[in-house]
Scaffold this motif. Structure first.
Motif, short mmCIF file in Angstrom:
data_model
loop_
_atom_site.label_atom_id
_atom_site.label_comp_id
_atom_site.label_asym_id
_atom_site.label_seq_id
_atom_site.Cartn_x
_atom_site.Cartn_y
_atom_site.Cartn_z
N PHE A 102 0.82 -1.21 0.00
CA PHE A 102 0.00 0.00 0.00
C PHE A 102 0.85 1.27 0.00
O PHE A 102 0.39 2.31 -0.46
CB PHE A 102 -0.96 -0.02 1.19
CG PHE A 102 -1.92 -1.17 1.15
CD1 PHE A 102 -2.66 -1.44 0.01
CD2 PHE A 102 -2.07 -2.01 2.25
CE1 PHE A 102 -3.53 -2.51 -0.04
CE2 PHE A 102 -2.94 -3.08 2.21
CZ PHE A 102 -3.68 -3.34 1.06
N ARG A 103 2.09 1.17 0.50
CA ARG A 103 2.99 2.32 0.37
C ARG A 103 3.36 2.53 -1.09
O ARG A 103 3.44 3.66 -1.57
CB ARG A 103 4.25 2.11 1.22
CG ARG A 103 4.08 2.39 2.69
CD ARG A 103 5.43 2.55 3.39
NE ARG A 103 6.24 1.32 3.28
CZ ARG A 103 6.24 0.36 4.20
NH1 ARG A 103 5.48 0.47 5.28
NH2 ARG A 103 7.00 -0.71 4.04
N ALA A 104 3.60 1.44 -1.80
CA ALA A 104 3.97 1.54 -3.21
C ALA A 104 2.79 1.97 -4.08
O ALA A 104 2.97 2.69 -5.06
CB ALA A 104 4.52 0.20 -3.70
N ASP A 105 1.58 1.53 -3.70
CA ASP A 105 0.39 1.88 -4.48
C ASP A 105 -0.79 2.02 -3.53
O ASP A 105 -1.46 1.04 -3.21
CB ASP A 105 0.10 0.79 -5.53
CG ASP A 105 -1.11 1.13 -6.39
OD1 ASP A 105 -1.66 2.24 -6.24
OD2 ASP A 105 -1.50 0.28 -7.21
N PRO A 106 -1.05 3.25 -3.06
CA PRO A 106 -2.16 3.45 -2.11
C PRO A 106 -3.52 3.05 -2.67
O PRO A 106 -4.45 2.82 -1.90
CB PRO A 106 -2.10 4.96 -1.83
CG PRO A 106 -0.70 5.36 -2.16
CD PRO A 106 -0.30 4.49 -3.30
N ARG A 107 -3.64 2.96 -3.99
CA ARG A 107 -4.91 2.60 -4.62
C ARG A 107 -4.93 1.13 -5.07
O ARG A 107 -5.76 0.73 -5.88
CB ARG A 107 -5.18 3.51 -5.82
CG ARG A 107 -5.32 4.98 -5.47
CD ARG A 107 -5.56 5.85 -6.69
NE ARG A 107 -6.79 5.48 -7.39
CZ ARG A 107 -6.83 4.90 -8.57
NH1 ARG A 107 -5.70 4.58 -9.19
NH2 ARG A 107 -7.98 4.61 -9.14
#
Length: 253
Positions: free
Chosen positions: A66-71
């Protein structure tokens, strides 16, 4: 990890909020494509995105995702041993009889996608539409095919041109101009009825649209039904033992 099915919130074991689990297409894992031979991730043919499987991931791995891609889009299965699922009682007990499942779509693109996949749409209003919002809609449904049509432009408020050869009576107004807001539930939802579901079939409704009361107590407070058994008559859906007939504002296709 801990997943609260009521709020759709995913937490780490230490209580840290990780992610809100939300699918704009209201798809379930069995409707996703298994295209990745190197992992259990799946592919969404609607959004063209990779859907990450949480089964087996540690809290730290999930946080990194989720840090790399919050969505990031995610899913898990009943085989997940690293996730504790918090359910309301009727959701936890679930479909004990193994009945055919009636799913719910809660936005227009999901309804359109479901119709294209062969489902009948039983549209229902959800609560009260806001008096103002980010976007407005008008929604029609075809009386014979069940297809839905909508517009957000006051200049384009009917499914066909007035001078078209198509039958103008074929389209029935589901809901006249109304507003929708991203911070509130969409004012329309639809039960998705499999086209091969025979009439007079007992079913399990996994996401009840109506505000039907489950229980109440002496000061007037009450709790609504979230999932229940039901009965498909061939043209209408009835909720469990409450015998509430759900009639769509437009015909099923």
């Amino acid at each position: 990890m801990i997943y609260d099915a009521h709020s759709s919130a995913l937490y780490a074991d230490d209580g840290t909020f990780l992610h809100t689990v939300y699918c704009p297409m209201a798809l379930t894992p069995d409707q996703l494509d298994a295209l990745y031979p190197d992992s259990g991730d799946r592919h969404c043919h609607q959004c063209k995105r990779r859907i990450h499987r949480l089964d087996g991931l540690s809290d730290e791995q999930a946080k990194a995702l989720f840090r790399a891609d919050p969505r990031a889009c995610i899913f898990s299965t009943e085989k997940a041993r690293n996730i504790v699922f918090l359910h309301r009682r009727e959701q936890r007990e679930g479909n004990r009889e193994g009945l055919p499942v009636i799913r719910t779509a809660r936005n227009l693109p999901a309804m359109k996608a479901a119709h294209q996949q062969g489902f009948r749409l039983l549209l229902r209003e959800v609560g009260t539409a806001p008096e103002e919002g980010e976007i407005k809609y008008i929604v029609y449904q075809h009386r014979h095919t069940g297809e839905i049509w909508w517009s957000s432009d006051l200049r384009d408020a009917y499914p066909i041109e007035r001078w078209s050869d198509q039958d103008p009576e074929a389209w029935e107004l589901v809901k006249n101009w109304f507003y929708a807001r991203s911070d509130q539930p969409f004012p329309l939802a639809a039960y998705l009825i499999p086209k091969d579901l025979p009439p007079h079939t007992s079913v399990f409704i996994e996401d009840v649209i109506e505000d039907e009361r489950l229980m109440s107590w002496n000061q007037g407070n009450s709790e609504r039904i979230h999932a229940t058994e039901g009965f498909w008559t061939g043209s209408a859906l009835r909720l469990g033992s409450f015998a509430v007939e759900i009639l769509p504002p437009a015909r099923t296709g």
